[in-house]
Motif scaffolding. Sequence first.
Motif, PDB file in Angstrom:
ATOM      1  N   PRO A 107       0.802  -1.230   0.000  1.00  0.00           N
ATOM      2  CA  PRO A 107       0.000   0.000   0.000  1.00  0.00           C
ATOM      3  C   PRO A 107       0.834   1.279   0.000  1.00  0.00           C
ATOM      4  CG  PRO A 107      -0.792  -1.547   1.647  1.00  0.00           C
ATOM      5  CD  PRO A 107       0.513  -2.096   1.139  1.00  0.00           C
ATOM      6  N   ILE A 108       2.092   1.184   0.411  1.00  0.00           N
ATOM      7  CA  ILE A 108       2.910   2.386   0.521  1.00  0.00           C
ATOM      8  C   ILE A 108       3.829   2.593  -0.683  1.00  0.00           C
ATOM      9  CG2 ILE A 108       5.011   1.490   1.661  1.00  0.00           C
ATOM     10  CD1 ILE A 108       4.563   3.836   3.716  1.00  0.00           C
ATOM     11  N   SER A 109       3.927   1.607  -1.554  1.00  0.00           N
ATOM     12  CA  SER A 109       4.882   1.678  -2.666  1.00  0.00           C
ATOM     13  C   SER A 109       4.558   2.797  -3.644  1.00  0.00           C
ATOM     14  CB  SER A 109       4.928   0.340  -3.405  1.00  0.00           C
ATOM     15  OG  SER A 109       5.467  -0.668  -2.568  1.00  0.00           O
ATOM     16  N   GLY A 110       3.266   3.020  -3.911  1.00  0.00           N
ATOM     17  CA  GLY A 110       2.888   4.080  -4.836  1.00  0.00           C
ATOM     18  C   GLY A 110       3.292   5.449  -4.332  1.00  0.00           C
ATOM     19  N   THR A 111       3.131   5.669  -3.032  1.00  0.00           N
ATOM     20  CA  THR A 111       3.517   6.959  -2.447  1.00  0.00           C
ATOM     21  C   THR A 111       5.022   7.159  -2.518  1.00  0.00           C
ATOM     22  OG1 THR A 111       1.624   6.907  -0.945  1.00  0.00           O
ATOM     23  CG2 THR A 111       3.445   8.367  -0.350  1.00  0.00           C
ATOM     24  N   ILE A 112       5.786   6.112  -2.208  1.00  0.00           N
ATOM     25  CA  ILE A 112       7.249   6.212  -2.255  1.00  0.00           C
ATOM     26  C   ILE A 112       7.713   6.446  -3.691  1.00  0.00           C
ATOM     27  CG2 ILE A 112       9.415   4.993  -1.816  1.00  0.00           C
ATOM     28  CD1 ILE A 112       7.862   5.952   0.673  1.00  0.00           C
ATOM     29  N   ALA A 113       7.093   5.777  -4.646  1.00  0.00           N
ATOM     30  CA  ALA A 113       7.449   5.986  -6.051  1.00  0.00           C
ATOM     31  C   ALA A 113       7.185   7.426  -6.460  1.00  0.00           C
ATOM     32  CB  ALA A 113       6.664   5.023  -6.940  1.00  0.00           C
ATOM     33  N   GLU A 114       6.070   8.000  -5.998  1.00  0.00           N
ATOM     34  CA  GLU A 114       5.733   9.383  -6.337  1.00  0.00           C
ATOM     35  C   GLU A 114       6.735  10.354  -5.723  1.00  0.00           C
ATOM     36  OE1 GLU A 114       4.176  12.091  -8.450  1.00  0.00           O
ATOM     37  OE2 GLU A 114       3.239  10.113  -8.512  1.00  0.00           O
ATOM     38  N   ILE A 115       7.115  10.126  -4.483  1.00  0.00           N
ATOM     39  CA  ILE A 115       8.118  10.972  -3.832  1.00  0.00           C
ATOM     40  C   ILE A 115       9.427  10.923  -4.609  1.00  0.00           C
ATOM     41  CG2 ILE A 115       9.540  11.249  -1.753  1.00  0.00           C
ATOM     42  CD1 ILE A 115       7.143  10.045  -0.184  1.00  0.00           C
ATOM     43  N   PHE A 116       9.828   9.724  -4.981  1.00  0.00           N
ATOM     44  CA  PHE A 116      11.088   9.511  -5.700  1.00  0.00           C
ATOM     45  C   PHE A 116      11.061  10.207  -7.061  1.00  0.00           C
ATOM     46  CE2 PHE A 116      13.823   6.857  -8.452  1.00  0.00           C
ATOM     47  CZ  PHE A 116      15.017   6.912  -7.743  1.00  0.00           C
ATOM     48  N   LEU A 117       9.980  10.017  -7.824  1.00  0.00           N
ATOM     49  CA  LEU A 117       9.890  10.593  -9.162  1.00  0.00           C
ATOM     50  C   LEU A 117       9.788  12.115  -9.120  1.00  0.00           C
ATOM     51  CD1 LEU A 117       7.569   8.122 -11.109  1.00  0.00           C
ATOM     52  CD2 LEU A 117      10.029   8.465 -11.384  1.00  0.00           C
ATOM     53  N   GLN A 118       9.039  12.643  -8.159  1.00  0.00           N
ATOM     54  CA  GLN A 118       8.936  14.100  -8.083  1.00  0.00           C
ATOM     55  C   GLN A 118      10.290  14.733  -7.766  1.00  0.00           C
ATOM     56  OE1 GLN A 118       5.705  16.152  -6.261  1.00  0.00           O
ATOM     57  NE2 GLN A 118       4.242  14.497  -6.606  1.00  0.00           N
ATOM     58  N   HIS A 119      11.089  14.047  -6.980  1.00  0.00           N
ATOM     59  CA  HIS A 119      12.447  14.526  -6.690  1.00  0.00           C
ATOM     60  C   HIS A 119      13.282  14.560  -7.972  1.00  0.00           C
ATOM     61  CE1 HIS A 119      16.316  14.958  -4.647  1.00  0.00           C
ATOM     62  NE2 HIS A 119      16.756  13.925  -5.336  1.00  0.00           N
ATOM     63  N   ILE A 120      13.226  13.496  -8.755  1.00  0.00           N
ATOM     64  CA  ILE A 120      13.967  13.420 -10.016  1.00  0.00           C
ATOM     65  C   ILE A 120      13.489  14.499 -10.986  1.00  0.00           C
ATOM     66  CG2 ILE A 120      14.459  11.984 -12.041  1.00  0.00           C
ATOM     67  CD1 ILE A 120      15.870  11.025  -9.516  1.00  0.00           C
ATOM     68  N   GLU A 121      12.180  14.674 -11.073  1.00  0.00           N
ATOM     69  CA  GLU A 121      11.615  15.661 -11.999  1.00  0.00           C
ATOM     70  C   GLU A 121      11.990  17.087 -11.601  1.00  0.00           C
ATOM     71  OE1 GLU A 121       7.693  12.962 -13.195  1.00  0.00           O
ATOM     72  OE2 GLU A 121       7.588  14.443 -11.591  1.00  0.00           O
ATOM     73  N   HIS A 122      12.020  17.351 -10.310  1.00  0.00           N
ATOM     74  CA  HIS A 122      12.384  18.686  -9.841  1.00  0.00           C
ATOM     75  C   HIS A 122      13.802  19.048 -10.294  1.00  0.00           C
ATOM     76  CE1 HIS A 122      12.449  22.189  -7.183  1.00  0.00           C
ATOM     77  NE2 HIS A 122      13.662  21.820  -6.834  1.00  0.00           N
ATOM     78  N   ILE A 123      14.697  18.070 -10.264  1.00  0.00           N
ATOM     79  CA  ILE A 123      16.096  18.323 -10.623  1.00  0.00           C
ATOM     80  C   ILE A 123      16.284  18.398 -12.134  1.00  0.00           C
ATOM     81  CG2 ILE A 123      18.442  17.373 -10.548  1.00  0.00           C
ATOM     82  CD1 ILE A 123      17.688  16.097  -7.861  1.00  0.00           C
TER      83      ILE A 123
END
Length: 214
Positions: free
Chosen positions: A121-137
């Motif tokens: 249940p938490i994997s989608g949230t962690i993936a979103e956090i990870f991708l948003q970090h990459i996209e910001h950079i």
Amino acid sequence: MINNIQAPSYKAAKNLNKILQRHLNLDNQYTITNSSTLAQDLTRLNINNKHRLITLDIKDLYVNIPIAEAIDITTTQLLKHNDPEITTQICTLLRKILQQNYFIFQEQVYQPDKWIAMGSPISGTIAEIFLQHIEHIYIRPLTETKHILFYTQYIDDILIIYNTETTDHDHLTQYTNTMHTNLQFNPTLESNGYINFLDLTINRNSTHIETDIY
């Protein structure tokens, strides 16, 4: 893979995901929640004959997100809006839960210690956090310099409208595939001004975008 609903940490992951979402304040700048909102955003765009459409699919996203790095990014995000004690408590639980990752291969059970579990249940949230970090950079500079007119992401699917005067699909694909060593982006190009994304068929006209149900 093992059905994560049967995993010992499933209920803990479900509850922690609710806590994590309450304490996070992600900007969601490039994240789309549904195709209706996407269609509205696309039809508002002003484009010209120099623009092109491309979609990117992230190959095996969840099993390529490193746990340690994801927790570091999550910690940084939490500290922006929470005190250190709450952040430490959440991330300590998060580390324990993300390590509860099992799969079966040739009737043997294995426990990887590097990647997040599919089906948790938490994997989608962690993936979103990870991708948003990459996209910001990496993505924000492209949008600010107008190389990219439009960028949106839904889980592991990405839609881009780019300017052929400043870049092309080869450069975009090469660039995205250097954003992180674990992530591989597979491109699909528009055909005669059309491309499919989520459940939409997107049509690029000379001055605007039209959408229809795929």
